[in-house]
Design an enzyme around this catalytic site. Structure first.
Site, PDB file in Angstrom:
ATOM      1  N   HIS A 188      -4.654   9.826  24.107  1.00 37.99           N
ATOM      2  CA  HIS A 188      -5.547   9.121  23.192  1.00 37.99           C
ATOM      3  C   HIS A 188      -6.139   7.856  23.805  1.00 37.99           C
ATOM      4  O   HIS A 188      -7.304   7.514  23.534  1.00 37.99           O
ATOM      5  CB  HIS A 188      -4.783   8.771  21.913  1.00 37.99           C
ATOM      6  CG  HIS A 188      -5.648   8.359  20.771  1.00 37.99           C
ATOM      7  ND1 HIS A 188      -6.447   9.258  20.085  1.00 37.99           N
ATOM      8  CD2 HIS A 188      -5.873   7.144  20.196  1.00 37.99           C
ATOM      9  CE1 HIS A 188      -7.105   8.622  19.127  1.00 37.99           C
ATOM     10  NE2 HIS A 188      -6.779   7.343  19.176  1.00 37.99           N
ATOM     11  N   SER A 232     -11.538   6.657  18.498  1.00 38.85           N
ATOM     12  CA  SER A 232     -10.494   6.701  17.484  1.00 38.85           C
ATOM     13  C   SER A 232     -11.033   6.255  16.119  1.00 38.85           C
ATOM     14  O   SER A 232     -11.892   6.915  15.549  1.00 38.85           O
ATOM     15  CB  SER A 232      -9.320   5.832  17.945  1.00 38.85           C
ATOM     16  OG  SER A 232      -8.213   5.963  17.098  1.00 38.85           O
TER      17      SER A 232
END
Length: 526
Positions: A501, A296
């Site tokens: 994610h 990320s």
């Protein structure tokens, strides 16, 4: 109505940091914290200048004639301080810690005693709520003391509890931030030895080094790589719970001091923090080149580093970008989209109130989660944690038993400017430096728009891993990023269509779905 609730919730997140201290909101922005001598100081705040003023005030110190000065000194046994006595020391935060006290044993506590202790730990307040734990599928009567110990442990404690050697390394950046790195130089099956290839793992937004170990042995990448014989370095960027230190500024001090501390986004992490960490790892290990794995924001800052400081491309054996984020114009996350929609209002409100840190409390996030998420009770509980609210949730790949551990370590803290910088990218659809507004941009950049990062400068061999159910790294944005780079690169899609994610770190099957392939690609570059 939902849009209004989102804005209200985000405003509450920011407002929750004021703690009702109205006097701080009207404090002079340029008032120096060193003018106030009676406030508590952090370990890295030096009040030497203030002590001089206090010393002079208490003695009513002035410059009388020579004779009067001698008489004054004799009467009061007064000693005029020399420069060396009040010299401000040149402080540094470089430190290596390898010896630690024994971990606390919770096994002899009753369930009530265990819950009482754990519920006071940030992120674990929900354990005191029987309805919340029931909704999450947690049997409070059979709570595992070791699990709670893991939830409250630091990263290095977590590793050492499993028999892995662990070290703390504190380094100083060029702008005087103090970063804490956690090193796992070996494992029970592969002890530390000179010459091991270093691997640098960098966490994502609101996370910390703990993200690479909290799922335990055989599931967390930090432990997997240590077992395979790598020298594992876990980074912590400025502002999170482990790197909440600066030699001059206090993150919890007066308004002006807070503003100076939190005045950064992931641009600074890419241009300062990552290079400083890479240089330090080289200094300690002797290896000029290393593997890099980012998740990320850890990918965003890596792209910034290679774009703005291209000489660091040559320091990377292989780079592995998990859920890579640069372009964000197509992301799905409702929370982040709402924040982007009202980015200017949030930025203005945060500056007006003197709120520069994004670290929401559990009560605020619970209310926002109830307003923003669907009615499913299990999902509601997940949305009480800001990470799930931002990145989504995949119940099929989530080990519910580990939820207390996850929520005990995240969120780990961030600057509001980190989120605002992402919000700017969502609105513009571009990967750009931080925008300060047209006038300031013109002064800083020579253009009313912030400049784009030059992806052509990214030359390190990279592999980008993405998934179809990622609320933040949309596959179309990832493909746009991939097409714009000129490096030797691969693009790999995770085969599980529900992979989201945070599954890149926490999924039950993450080793088979991702890590095994990642390790094979690493070995190809050695």
């Amino acid at each position: 109505m939902k849009t209004f609730l989102f804005l209200l919730g985000i405003t509450c997140v920011l407002a929750s940091r004021t703690g009702g201290k109205i006097e701080e909101l009207i404090e002079d922005e340029f008032h120096s914290p060193r003018d106030k001598i009676d406030r508590p100081h952090s370990d890295f705040y030096n009040p030497a200048v203030s002590k001089i003023e206090q010393f002079k005030t208490e003695r009513e110190f002035h410059r009388p004639s020579v004779d009067k000065a001698e008489q004054f000194n004799e009467e009061h046994e007064f000693h005029t301080p020399s420069e060396s006595e009040f010299q401000i020391p040149q402080r540094q935060c470089r430190e290596v810690i390898t010896q630690f006290p024994e971990s606390v044993d919770y096994s002899n506590l009753s369930i009530d005693e265990l819950i009482q202790i754990a519920s006071k730990h940030e992120g674990l307040e929900f354990l005191a709520d029987a309805n919340a734990t029931a909704a999450m599928g947690i049997d409070i009567n059979n709570l595992d003391p070791d699990l709670i110990a893991d939830a409250m442990a630091t990263t290095y404690e977590f590793a050492r509890r499993r028999g892995y050697p662990a070290e703390i390394h504190r380094i100083q950046t060029s702008d005087r931030f103090c970063l804490e790195l956690h090193r796992i130089p070996g494992s029970p099956s592969n002890p530390p030895r000179p010459g091991k290839i270093p691997v640098y793992l960098q966490h994502g937004l609101l996370d910390s080094s703990a993200g690479w170990v909290i799922m335990g042995v055989n599931h967390s990448l930090g432990f997997i790589l240590a077992d395979l014989g790598y020298d594992v370095w876990l980074g912590n960027v400025r502002g999170n719970r482990y790197s909440r230190m600066h030699l001059d500024h206090d993150p919890d001090g007066r308004r002006g001091d807070r503003r100076r501390f939190w005045d950064f986004s992931w641009h600074h992490m890419g241009t300062i923090d990552l290079p400083a960490t890479i240089d330090y790892i080289t200094e300690v290990t002797g290896h000029q080149r290393m593997h890099y794995v980012g998740h990320s924001q850890g990918t965003t800052s890596f792209f910034v580093m290679c774009s703005m400081r291209p000489e660091y491309n040559n320091r990377i054996l292989s780079g592995h970008m998990l859920a890579p984020i640069a372009f964000m114009g197509r992301l799905f996350s409702p929370f982040v989209r709402a924040a982007a929609l009202f980015q200017n209002s949030i930025d203005f409100g945060a500056s007006l109130l003197g709120i520069y840190e994004f670290l929401p409390n559990s009560e605020t996030m619970a209310r926002l989660g109830q307003a923003a998420c669907r009615d499913d009770a299990f999902f509601q509980s997940m949305c009480s944690n800001v990470l799930f609210l931002i990145g989504g949730f995949n119940s099929a790949q989530m080990n519910g038993t580990m939820l207390p551990v996850i929520m005990g370590h995240t969120p780990a803290g961030a600057s509001t400017d980190q989120l605002i910088h992402y919000a700017q990218g969502i609105r513009s659809g571009n990967f750009r430096q931080f925008s300060f507004g047209a006038i300031t941009n013109l002064l800083r950049y020579g253009n009313i728009n912030a400049p784009r990062y030059n992806l052509a400068n990214i030359r390190a061999p990279l592999t980008l891993y993405y998934s179809l159910n990622d609320w933040l790294a949309d596959p179309r944005d990832v493909r746009e990023l991939f097409a714009g780079m000129s490096s030797r690169r691969k693009l790999i899609q995770i085969t599980d269509p529900r992979f989201n994610h945070f599954d890149f770190l926490w999924a039950i099957d993450v080793k088979a779905l991702l890590y095994d392939q990642l390790v094979e690609i690493m070995k190809e570059h050695e």
